[in-house]
Design an enzyme around this catalytic site. Sequence first.
Site, PDB file in Angstrom:
ATOM      1  N   HIS A  90      18.620 -31.553   7.736  1.00  0.00           N
ATOM      2  CA  HIS A  90      19.273 -30.229   8.465  1.00  0.00           C
ATOM      3  C   HIS A  90      18.359 -30.227   9.720  1.00  0.00           C
ATOM      4  O   HIS A  90      17.421 -30.838   9.739  1.00  0.00           O
ATOM      5  CB  HIS A  90      19.056 -28.945   7.693  1.00  0.00           C
ATOM      6  CG  HIS A  90      17.765 -28.587   7.312  1.00  0.00           C
ATOM      7  ND1 HIS A  90      16.757 -28.014   8.168  1.00  0.00           N
ATOM      8  CD2 HIS A  90      16.727 -28.684   6.341  1.00  0.00           C
ATOM      9  CE1 HIS A  90      15.632 -27.590   7.772  1.00  0.00           C
ATOM     10  NE2 HIS A  90      15.662 -28.237   6.512  1.00  0.00           N
ATOM     11  N   CYS A 149      12.385 -30.905   2.806  1.00  0.00           N
ATOM     12  CA  CYS A 149      13.763 -31.358   3.688  1.00  0.00           C
ATOM     13  C   CYS A 149      13.352 -32.537   4.823  1.00  0.00           C
ATOM     14  O   CYS A 149      11.965 -32.615   5.286  1.00  0.00           O
ATOM     15  CB  CYS A 149      14.434 -30.375   4.163  1.00  0.00           C
ATOM     16  SG  CYS A 149      15.166 -29.547   2.879  1.00  0.00           S
TER      17      CYS A 149
END
Length: 352
Positions: A148, A161
Amino acid sequence: MALVAGFLLFLPQVIASQKNPSAAPRNDIVFVSNPVVQEVPPSPAPVLTRTRLLTRTRVAGATLPPAVDAALESGVLIVISKGSQHMFVFRDGALWDTSPVSTGKPGKDTPSGVFPILQKRVHHRSNIYSNAPMPHMQRLTWGGIALHAGHLPGYPASHGCIRLPRDFARALYRLTDMDSTTVVVVDQALAVPGEAMRLARAMPAPKPGERGHLVQRPEPRLADLGGAPINLLPEEGEEATGAPATSLAQNEARPVATPRAEEPRVRTARIEPEPVIGGQTIQLAAKGSVDEAEAYWSRISTRFPELEDYRKTITPAVVRSKQYYRLQVTGPDARAMCNAMKQSGADCFPVS
C-alpha cells in the site's frame, strides 16, 4: 363411417395409456408444426495444466499464487528485496518499473516467501493499527501484510506491510490482477533486475497450511545460483520487446508537467566524458543504450525541472560483461536533490 371406425380403434389405446402411463406406446406423442429447435452448445474444453498454472488456485483452504515462471510468461511478477529496500516489477517477462519500498521494522518483520494477491481495495484502513489509512491496498496475507502507499523514510519502518510511493502504488494497483500476479519477498539484497528474476525463479513454492495460511520454505542463496545476469534491456540499436517505451508507472500515475515557455531544444544522443570536477554527482539511471538514457532524461527532467540546472553526462560502463550507460548529473547540492527525488519515488544515488 370410416372416420368413426378409426376413432373406435384408437380409443382403447388412449384409455390404456391414461390408466398406465408407463405402458403408453410411442405413437401417442402429439407433434406440432414448425417446432422450435434449440442447439445444445458444445461442452467446454478441459482446462489444461498449464492454464491452471497461470492463475491462483485454492488447495485445502489456502490460496496458492501462480507459478513464478507462469507469471513471467503471461502476468505480473513483483519481487521485493528487504535487503535493499527495493521492488522490481515485471509484466509478461519484461521489466515494467522499479521503486524504493519500506518493509517491516525489527520486531515487525515482513515475512519472506511467495504470495498471491488476496484482496484489493483503493480505500482501505487498518483494522489492527488504529484505523491507519492504507491507500491502494493489495493484501498478501490474511494476517495483516499488504502492499500500500505510505511514508518511505529510506529504511524498514512499517508494521510488516510493504509501503510504496503514492503514485507508484496507484499505478501498480492498476497493473495487477489477482488471478495472474505473484509476489515474491526475499531477505537478500538485490542490485539489478536480473538478480531479482533469477532469485524469484529459484524460490520454492509455498505449501498450503491450516486456516488458509501458506507455509513458506527457505529461500536459496543468490550466490549459489550461478549463471550470468539476465539482460532485461535491449542492446544499442535494438528495439525493446514486451517493455513499454516509457514507464507505465510514470505515464499512468504521474501528472504531465506543463511545458515551460522557452524555445524547444533538440536533445541529441551523445556520450559525454566523465563528470567535471566540482560539485556533487548523483546517478539517475543505468540504461542499455544511449537512446534509452536520453529518453529517461527527457522524462525525469520534465518531472523534476530543477535537474536542468545540473551538468548531465552519459558514461559507458561494463557491469558483469554487460554494457550499460550511466546517466549522471553534477552540481552544487546534488545530493540534497537526490534525497528530494527519493521522497517522490524516483531512483537515484550519490556517486563518490
